[in-house]
Design a protein around this motif. Structure first.
Motif, PDB file in Angstrom:
ATOM      1  N   GLY A  15       0.826  -1.197   0.000  1.00 49.23           N
ATOM      2  CA  GLY A  15       0.000   0.000   0.000  1.00 49.23           C
ATOM      3  C   GLY A  15       0.859   1.245   0.000  1.00 49.23           C
ATOM      4  N   THR A  16       0.225   2.368   0.233  1.00 51.00           N
ATOM      5  CA  THR A  16       0.921   3.653   0.285  1.00 51.00           C
ATOM      6  C   THR A  16       0.384   4.459   1.451  1.00 51.00           C
ATOM      7  N   VAL A  17       1.273   5.202   2.053  1.00 48.01           N
ATOM      8  CA  VAL A  17       0.883   6.128   3.119  1.00 48.01           C
ATOM      9  C   VAL A  17       1.294   7.531   2.697  1.00 48.01           C
ATOM     10  N   SER A  18       0.618   8.523   3.254  1.00 46.35           N
ATOM     11  CA  SER A  18       0.928   9.912   2.883  1.00 46.35           C
ATOM     12  C   SER A  18       2.174  10.426   3.605  1.00 46.35           C
ATOM     13  N   GLU A  19       2.529   9.815   4.704  1.00 48.21           N
ATOM     14  CA  GLU A  19       3.666  10.239   5.524  1.00 48.21           C
ATOM     15  C   GLU A  19       4.833   9.263   5.289  1.00 48.21           C
ATOM     16  N   PRO A  20       5.865   9.642   4.515  1.00 53.35           N
ATOM     17  CA  PRO A  20       7.003   8.751   4.264  1.00 53.35           C
ATOM     18  C   PRO A  20       7.638   8.273   5.569  1.00 53.35           C
ATOM     19  N   SER A  21       8.212   7.101   5.532  1.00 51.46           N
ATOM     20  CA  SER A  21       8.928   6.478   6.661  1.00 51.46           C
ATOM     21  C   SER A  21       8.035   6.181   7.863  1.00 51.46           C
ATOM     22  N   SER A  22       6.713   6.174   7.674  1.00 46.13           N
ATOM     23  CA  SER A  22       5.803   5.785   8.747  1.00 46.13           C
ATOM     24  C   SER A  22       5.904   4.275   8.967  1.00 46.13           C
ATOM     25  N   THR A  23       5.559   3.832  10.175  1.00 44.83           N
ATOM     26  CA  THR A  23       5.470   2.405  10.462  1.00 44.83           C
ATOM     27  C   THR A  23       4.026   1.989  10.223  1.00 44.83           C
ATOM     28  N   VAL A  24       3.846   0.974   9.400  1.00 38.80           N
ATOM     29  CA  VAL A  24       2.513   0.510   9.038  1.00 38.80           C
ATOM     30  C   VAL A  24       2.253  -0.806   9.765  1.00 38.80           C
ATOM     31  N   HIS A  25       1.150  -0.840  10.494  1.00 38.92           N
ATOM     32  CA  HIS A  25       0.726  -2.051  11.205  1.00 38.92           C
ATOM     33  C   HIS A  25      -0.391  -2.689  10.387  1.00 38.92           C
ATOM     34  N   VAL A  26      -0.210  -3.958   9.994  1.00 40.82           N
ATOM     35  CA  VAL A  26      -1.160  -4.651   9.127  1.00 40.82           C
ATOM     36  C   VAL A  26      -1.913  -5.713   9.918  1.00 40.82           C
ATOM     37  N   SER A  27      -3.241  -5.756   9.697  1.00 38.42           N
ATOM     38  CA  SER A  27      -4.098  -6.774  10.319  1.00 38.42           C
ATOM     39  C   SER A  27      -4.888  -7.486   9.237  1.00 38.42           C
TER      40      SER A  27
END
Length: 169
Positions: A15-27
């Motif tokens: 996926g993509t987030v708007s805030e680079p280098s964010s930590t993404v938690h997937v469920s």
């Protein structure tokens, strides 16, 4: 992004987030499957280590930026895991000897696949064909059709069915 169906029990989720280098938690199905850090352009990919059963699943993600701000959870996206191979059946076919230059075929898949690929006579490869397939203007002589089912995950029947017949007018 899983495109509706996957043929792996441990799929990669991206996926993509708007805030680079964010930590993404997937469920998946409400259970945590891992965390991944998004790249400088916001893209992320997580290969799950959790074995998923065949069937429908829902995935969602939540991002936390480098300052510790927790974003809202993404909308759950549905996808189907399909690791078993599809099977093919020919429901209708022309007789062994046909007086018509046209042939009607009907295909089905006992495994539930809804797409089919056909290879007629000396065609180099399989190409998509409809569940009910009309072949027109066949030359006199012998003909051979091979057909295989293809499921939502892109799996194809490893043992295509074959029907041979002769057009004699």
């Amino acid at each position: 992004d899983l495109g509706g169906g996957v043929g792996l029990s441990k799929p990669s989720i991206s996926g993509t987030v708007s805030e680079p280098s964010s930590t993404v938690h997937v469920s998946i199905d409400g259970k945590s499957v891992g965390d991944v850090v998004a790249s400088a352009d916001g893209h992320w990919v997580l290969t799950t280590t959790t074995e998923l059963s065949n069937g429908e699943h829902k995935v969602s993600a939540t991002a936390t930026d480098r300052a510790g701000n927790l974003g809202k959870s993404s909308e759950a996206s549905s996808f189907v895991v399909k690791t078993d191979l599809p099977t093919t059946a020919i429901v209708e076919r022309p007789p062994q000897t046909s007086g018509s230059p046209h042939a009607v075929f009907e295909f089905a898949s006992p495994s539930g696949a809804t797409a089919f690929e056909c290879q007629l006579d000396s065609a180099a490869d399989f190409s998509p064909c409809d569940e009910v397939w009309l072949v027109k203007r066949l030359a006199q002589g012998a003909h051979k059709l091979r057909v295989r089912a293809k499921d939502i995950a892109g799996n194809v029947d490893p043992a295509p069915l074959e029907h041979q017949w002769t057009v004699s007018q």
